[in-house]
Scaffold this active site. Structure first.
Site, PDB file in Angstrom:
ATOM      1  N   ARG A  16       0.608  -1.423  -0.135  1.00 32.53           N
ATOM      2  CA  ARG A  16      -0.002   0.063  -0.096  1.00 32.53           C
ATOM      3  C   ARG A  16       0.785   1.200   0.081  1.00 32.53           C
ATOM      4  O   ARG A  16       0.460   2.201   0.436  1.00 32.53           O
ATOM      5  CB  ARG A  16      -1.145  -0.048   1.296  1.00 32.53           C
ATOM      6  CG  ARG A  16      -2.116  -1.054   1.154  1.00 32.53           C
ATOM      7  CD  ARG A  16      -2.923  -0.758   2.202  1.00 32.53           C
ATOM      8  NE  ARG A  16      -2.506  -1.336   3.589  1.00 32.53           N
ATOM      9  CZ  ARG A  16      -3.023  -0.966   4.595  1.00 32.53           C
ATOM     10  NH1 ARG A  16      -4.042  -0.427   4.765  1.00 32.53           N
ATOM     11  NH2 ARG A  16      -2.451  -1.608   5.788  1.00 32.53           N
ATOM     12  N   GLY A 437     -24.780   1.829  15.795  1.00 34.47           N
ATOM     13  CA  GLY A 437     -23.989   0.823  16.376  1.00 34.47           C
ATOM     14  C   GLY A 437     -22.662   1.148  16.897  1.00 34.47           C
ATOM     15  O   GLY A 437     -22.367   1.103  18.219  1.00 34.47           O
ATOM     16  N   SER A 438     -21.914   1.617  16.005  1.00 34.83           N
ATOM     17  CA  SER A 438     -20.402   2.141  16.576  1.00 34.83           C
ATOM     18  C   SER A 438     -20.617   3.462  17.164  1.00 34.83           C
ATOM     19  O   SER A 438     -21.171   4.320  16.701  1.00 34.83           O
ATOM     20  CB  SER A 438     -19.385   1.827  15.202  1.00 34.83           C
ATOM     21  OG  SER A 438     -20.008   2.798  14.201  1.00 34.83           O
ATOM     22  N   GLU A 489     -19.428  -1.368  19.736  1.00 33.29           N
ATOM     23  CA  GLU A 489     -18.445  -2.017  18.662  1.00 33.29           C
ATOM     24  C   GLU A 489     -16.930  -1.864  18.740  1.00 33.29           C
ATOM     25  O   GLU A 489     -16.288  -1.984  17.742  1.00 33.29           O
ATOM     26  CB  GLU A 489     -19.130  -1.846  17.169  1.00 33.29           C
ATOM     27  CG  GLU A 489     -20.442  -2.131  16.988  1.00 33.29           C
ATOM     28  CD  GLU A 489     -20.871  -1.874  15.388  1.00 33.29           C
ATOM     29  OE1 GLU A 489     -19.996  -1.775  14.576  1.00 33.29           O
ATOM     30  OE2 GLU A 489     -22.180  -1.730  15.217  1.00 33.29           O
ATOM     31  N   CYS A 521      -8.323   1.710   0.883  1.00 35.82           N
ATOM     32  CA  CYS A 521      -8.296   0.131   0.655  1.00 35.82           C
ATOM     33  C   CYS A 521      -9.455  -0.432   1.378  1.00 35.82           C
ATOM     34  O   CYS A 521      -9.596  -0.240   2.618  1.00 35.82           O
ATOM     35  CB  CYS A 521      -6.806  -0.277   0.743  1.00 35.82           C
ATOM     36  SG  CYS A 521      -5.628   0.744  -0.450  1.00 35.82           S
ATOM     37  N   HIS A 646     -30.499  -1.918   9.120  1.00 37.78           N
ATOM     38  CA  HIS A 646     -29.974  -0.280   8.760  1.00 37.78           C
ATOM     39  C   HIS A 646     -29.317  -0.641   7.333  1.00 37.78           C
ATOM     40  O   HIS A 646     -28.523  -1.450   7.042  1.00 37.78           O
ATOM     41  CB  HIS A 646     -28.763  -0.139   9.794  1.00 37.78           C
ATOM     42  CG  HIS A 646     -27.851   0.974   9.249  1.00 37.78           C
ATOM     43  ND1 HIS A 646     -28.210   2.288   9.101  1.00 37.78           N
ATOM     44  CD2 HIS A 646     -26.777   1.012   8.852  1.00 37.78           C
ATOM     45  CE1 HIS A 646     -27.656   2.828   8.729  1.00 37.78           C
ATOM     46  NE2 HIS A 646     -26.378   2.389   8.429  1.00 37.78           N
ATOM     47  N   HIS A 699     -21.115  11.818   7.991  1.00 40.37           N
ATOM     48  CA  HIS A 699     -20.077  12.205   7.381  1.00 40.37           C
ATOM     49  C   HIS A 699     -19.348  13.658   7.541  1.00 40.37           C
ATOM     50  O   HIS A 699     -18.365  14.015   6.788  1.00 40.37           O
ATOM     51  CB  HIS A 699     -20.494  12.055   5.844  1.00 40.37           C
ATOM     52  CG  HIS A 699     -21.165  10.730   5.660  1.00 40.37           C
ATOM     53  ND1 HIS A 699     -22.248  10.582   5.682  1.00 40.37           N
ATOM     54  CD2 HIS A 699     -20.626   9.440   5.405  1.00 40.37           C
ATOM     55  CE1 HIS A 699     -22.737   8.993   5.386  1.00 40.37           C
ATOM     56  NE2 HIS A 699     -21.550   8.545   5.408  1.00 40.37           N
ATOM     57  N   CYS A 731     -25.725   6.963  10.115  1.00 39.98           N
ATOM     58  CA  CYS A 731     -24.922   5.582   9.843  1.00 39.98           C
ATOM     59  C   CYS A 731     -24.406   5.735  11.395  1.00 39.98           C
ATOM     60  O   CYS A 731     -24.412   6.208  12.416  1.00 39.98           O
ATOM     61  CB  CYS A 731     -24.055   5.737   8.957  1.00 39.98           C
ATOM     62  SG  CYS A 731     -23.334   4.169   8.460  1.00 39.98           S
TER      63      CYS A 731
HETATM   64  N1  GLN Z   1     -23.312  -1.026  12.779  1.00 41.57           N
HETATM   65  C1  GLN Z   1     -22.392  -0.520  12.162  1.00 41.57           C
HETATM   66  C2  GLN Z   1     -21.889   0.568  12.687  1.00 41.57           C
HETATM   67  O1  GLN Z   1     -22.605   1.383  13.288  1.00 41.57           O
HETATM   68  C3  GLN Z   1     -23.179  -0.002  10.688  1.00 41.57           C
HETATM   69  C4  GLN Z   1     -22.051   0.501   9.619  1.00 41.57           C
HETATM   70  C5  GLN Z   1     -22.765   0.719   8.238  1.00 41.57           C
HETATM   71  O2  GLN Z   1     -23.910   0.806   8.046  1.00 41.57           O
HETATM   72  N2  GLN Z   1     -21.736   0.869   7.467  1.00 41.57           N
HETATM   73  O3  GLN Z   1     -20.824   1.045  12.404  1.00 41.57           O
HETATM   74 ZN    ZN Z   2     -24.528   2.735   7.538  1.00 40.35          ZN
END
Ligand code: GLN
Ligand code: ZN
Length: 762
Positions: A16, A437-438, A489, A521, A646, A699, A731
């Site tokens: 890389r 989640g995370s 997570e 990557c 999700h 984001h 997300c």
């Molecule tokens: N549960 C995951 C998180 O929260 C979902 C990630 C995703 O949707 N790309 O990170």
């Molecule tokens: Zn997501």
């Protein structure tokens, strides 16, 4: 005589190198000179690796994306960067990545170009931008330098470029200008380009036109005929390359084009080879992509020779051999995988090995199979070994899901029944708040995982440290007043690799990186055999989190379709079969979570949409087995257990019926950036279950304001009854920092209070 060539080689480097050089350059720790030196070294390394081929590709290297390179080569450079200070490469990176303002009062920020998926791969390109003012004017300097560099190499050079029709098709018009109205102008630039190549003594150029494997409207088909007639030049040969699928009715179009050679993906369009040969002009060459450029398995060389030999007898020197597509989509070199189980490694072939396979095939054709007897014998040995291995095929696993599949896809009752029972048990307020989640993956968390992976800390120490992270995360969520909590997570490096590591039938590479976009990557885990869950995978972490709070904690799983789509998977059985096996394994995890007292379980299907086939006509078949797999995973639980899913994207209109069919009790989706535009899909479709439209754009580092969130939910409530609405981010929060996440979620919870109050007043 049979000619060998390649369509493109991975540009990131086996270690890389490009990624690290780019990131150092962007951070200012590396000069442009250093970056260019690394680029040059990588190109030369790659050419050397490919030197046994008759034609070596050039133009496939890129500092970020080859589509963006094409835009710069054609002089289609967005106005917003044209007149900025700095070098051209800086403008190039500004389009690729955007630029934020140097301080809040300065308006020097630059908008990044849109990025989207390259056909059905996990590579993303920067979308060419068109307006009525778009002009093409060849900007050859950069390309010319690389061509001169390439010509210093031993072999013959074949430039590889995106063809004019595909280039226009990939772009987006920002003012309703018809993209095809730019055809004449772009062809002038391509004509100049061909002349330039003629001057440089180039005999063959490859134009990639992969849109020929898609359903095309009449105008686009006509554009092909017009374009390639206009480009005819008797001093240079054009190899027109298609890949990733079948030509179907576009075969007729292809046969009308006055090109000197055609490259066909003989992996995906094997059954069209005969028709293509029958329609081939007397002097035309046919390049067959006989080694799969999209997977990591050794090719079965004897089987390929079996069908290739008669073709060679017929075509002789008019037959060329190559991988099916650019090797951009596979990792570089499997011989670097020293830690991998050696039996499984012997079944694999990365880019370097795929070119060896091409060379062996070419020798076998030219000089007879006896001339490569040893190589063919070794290949046959490994192919047989894999086929016969009990690690690949385990009849017990296969039978398990085959018997019961249908019965496993039904919940006990309908949603309207279930939801009453769930409300009674969970006791959640109106507009319940949750996250995806995370939580932030801090350097500290990464360090804990790395130390454990390297063996620097024991399991006990690791477990305790991860538990501390979970505890911190639960405390923060309680303090914020969220209704449904998550464990955060911290034990997961990646939502697919984590499960790949714990399931039988998977192997994880150390260096199997593939470019996703720019310096980014991914390392897809490798699914080689029947899937089996030897032990629970998430229970202890989730139970620990639940033990710390009275509020419900969601069990957090990745769904079968997403695991499948983000892995390298076996090809000795249909993808659907593999997906059902994954579904069974995750179903077992769901049931164990339920048995342990977890009341809400989320099954993420982030990659469901991107698995859609290139041709619309094949969508339904994919959706049928994908949705069925999700339902196998989700339907074993009692009515009282609430299933969430999700998806992190916002284009739903075309698949909304299938999403509804998944019958998840709650679906959380990305919507905040599009200002709830996506909910238009719900205008004409009465979505039956609950929905959490994202109200926090994860984001962006911006903190969403309370009244903005309230407004977004009001907007959502125009299409969805308030009783069905959840309040959550777009997300997972793993890429954000705690300093951003805490105030954002505080506002989100506050907004939910306001919404509840307003609703009671009505
Ligand atoms: N549960 C995951 C998180 O929260 C979902 C990630 C995703 O949707 N790309 O990170
Ligand atoms: Zn997501």
């Amino acid at each position: 005589m049979v000619t060998t060539h390649n369509l493109g080689f991975p540009r990131i480097g086996s270690k890389r190198e490009l990624k690290f050089a780019l990131e150092a350059y962007w951070e200012g720790g590396f000069s442009l000179n250093n970056l260019e030196t690394i680029g040059k070294q990588l190109r030369q390394q790659n050419w050397q690796i490919q030197q046994d081929l008759d034609f070596i590709p050039m133009g496939d290297f890129s500092f970020y994306d080859h589509v963006l390179d094409m835009s710069f080569l054609l002089g289609n450079i967005p106005e917003r960067v044209k007149n900025l200070d700095g070098e051209e490469i800086d403008h190039y990176f500004q389009v690729a990545r955007g630029r934020s303002a140097c301080n809040s009062s300065c308006n020097c920020s630059v908008l990044a170009g849109e990025m989207t998926k390259w056909f059905d791969t996990n590579y993303h390109y920067i979308v060419p931008e068109f307006t009525k003012n778009t002009k093409f004017e060849l900007n050859i300097e950069h390309f010319s330098k690389q061509l001169d560099e390439a010509k210093e190499q031993k072999g013959s050079i074949k430039p590889v470029l995106i063809g004019p029709v595909t280039y226009l098709w990939l772009g987006k018009s920002y003012d309703h200008t018809d993209r095809l109205s730019l055809l004449l102008d772009i062809l002038l630039a391509y004509k100049q380009l061909l002349q330039f190549l003629v001057q440089k003594g180039i005999s063959w150029v490859q134009f990639d036109e992969p849109i020929l494997v898609m359903e095309l409207e009449k105008e686009w088909k006509e554009a092909f005929v017009f374009a390639y007639n206009a480009l005819e030049n008797d001093k240079i040969n054009i190899l027109l390359a298609t890949y990733f699928g079948q030509l179907k009715d576009n075969l007729k179009v292809l046969q009308k084009l006055p090109v000197q050679g055609i490259h066909l993906d003989a992996i995906n369009a094997r059954d069209e080879v005969e028709a293509v040969i029958n329609g081939l002009g007397k002097a035309q060459i046919l390049s067959l992509g006989v080694v799969n450029g999209r997977n990591i398995w050794k090719a079965d060389l004897n089987a390929i020779l079996e069908w290739l030999e008669p073709i060679y007898t017929h075509l002789q020197e008019r037959l060329w051999l190559a991988p099916s597509c650019s090797l951009l989509h596979v990792p570089v070199d499997v011989s670097r995988e020293l830690k991998m189980d050696s039996e499984i490694r012997s079944w694999l072939s990365f880019a370097v090995q795929k070119l060896d396979e091409i060379n062996i095939l070419a020798k076998a054709l030219k000089n007879g199979r006896a001339s490569v007897k040893e190589e063919l014998k070794a290949n046959e040995y490994f192919i047989n070994q894999r086929q016969q291995s009990k690690r690949v095929n385990n009849p017990e696993i296969k039978n398990r899901y085959l018997q019961n599949r249908k019965a496993m896809t039904c919940r006990q009752s309908s949603y309207s029944e279930r939801v009453k029972k769930q409300i009674a048990i969970l006791n959640l307020p109106l507009f319940p708040t949750t996250t995806i989640g995370s939580f932030p993956q801090t350097p500290q968390i990464r360090q804990i995982r790395n130390k454990f992976r390297k063996g620097d800390i024991s399991w006990d120490v690791y477990e305790n440290q991860i538990k501390e992270e979970i505890e911190y995360c639960i405390k923060q969520q309680e303090a914020l007043g969220l209704d449904v909590l998550v464990h955060g997570e911290p034990e997961r490096n990646d939502m697919v690799e984590y499960f790949g590591e714990l399931l039988d039938g998977y192997v994880i590479s150390q260096q199997g990186w593939v470019q996703s976009y720019g310096s980014r990557c991914v390392k897809p885990p490798i699914l080689y055999g029947d899937i089996h869950r030897p032990a629970p995978m998430t229970i202890s972490w989730i139970l620990y989190a639940q033990s710390l709070t009275k509020r419900p904690v969601k069990g957090m799983l990745t769904g079968p379709v997403t695991i499948l789509n983000w892995s390298f998977v076996r090809e000795d059985q249909p993808r659907s079969e593999t997906c059902y096996q994954l579904a069974m394994a995750i179903r077992e995890e769901v049931l164990d979570l339920e048995k342990s007292g977890i009341r809400i379980i989320q099954i993420d299907e982030a990659a469901l949409r991107e698995g859609l086939p290139l041709r619309h006509s094949q969508w339904q078949h994919y959706l049928d087995w994908a949705i069925e797999s999700f339902k196998i995973t989700a339907s074993g639980v009692s009515d009282e257990t609430q299933i969430h899913t999700h998806m992190c994207y916002s284009e739903f209109n075309d698949i909304i019926a299938s999403i509804a069919e998944m019958d998840a009790d709650v679906i959380t989706i990305e919507t905040s950036r599009s200002n709830m535009e996506l909910l238009k899909a719900f205008e004409n479709f009465d979505y039956p279950n609950s929905i959490g439209p994202g109200v926090y754009d994860i984001h962006s580092p911006n903190i969403p304001k309370i009244d903005h969130i309230v407004q977004l939910i009001h907007k959502a409530a125009e299409h969805i009854p308030p009783q069905k609405l959840w309040v959550n981010p777009d997300c997972g929060l793993k890429t954000r920092r705690w300093e951003e996440v805490l105030p954002a979620l505080k506002n989100m919870v506050e907004a939910a209070y306001i919404l509840r109050k307003d609703n009671n007043l009505q």
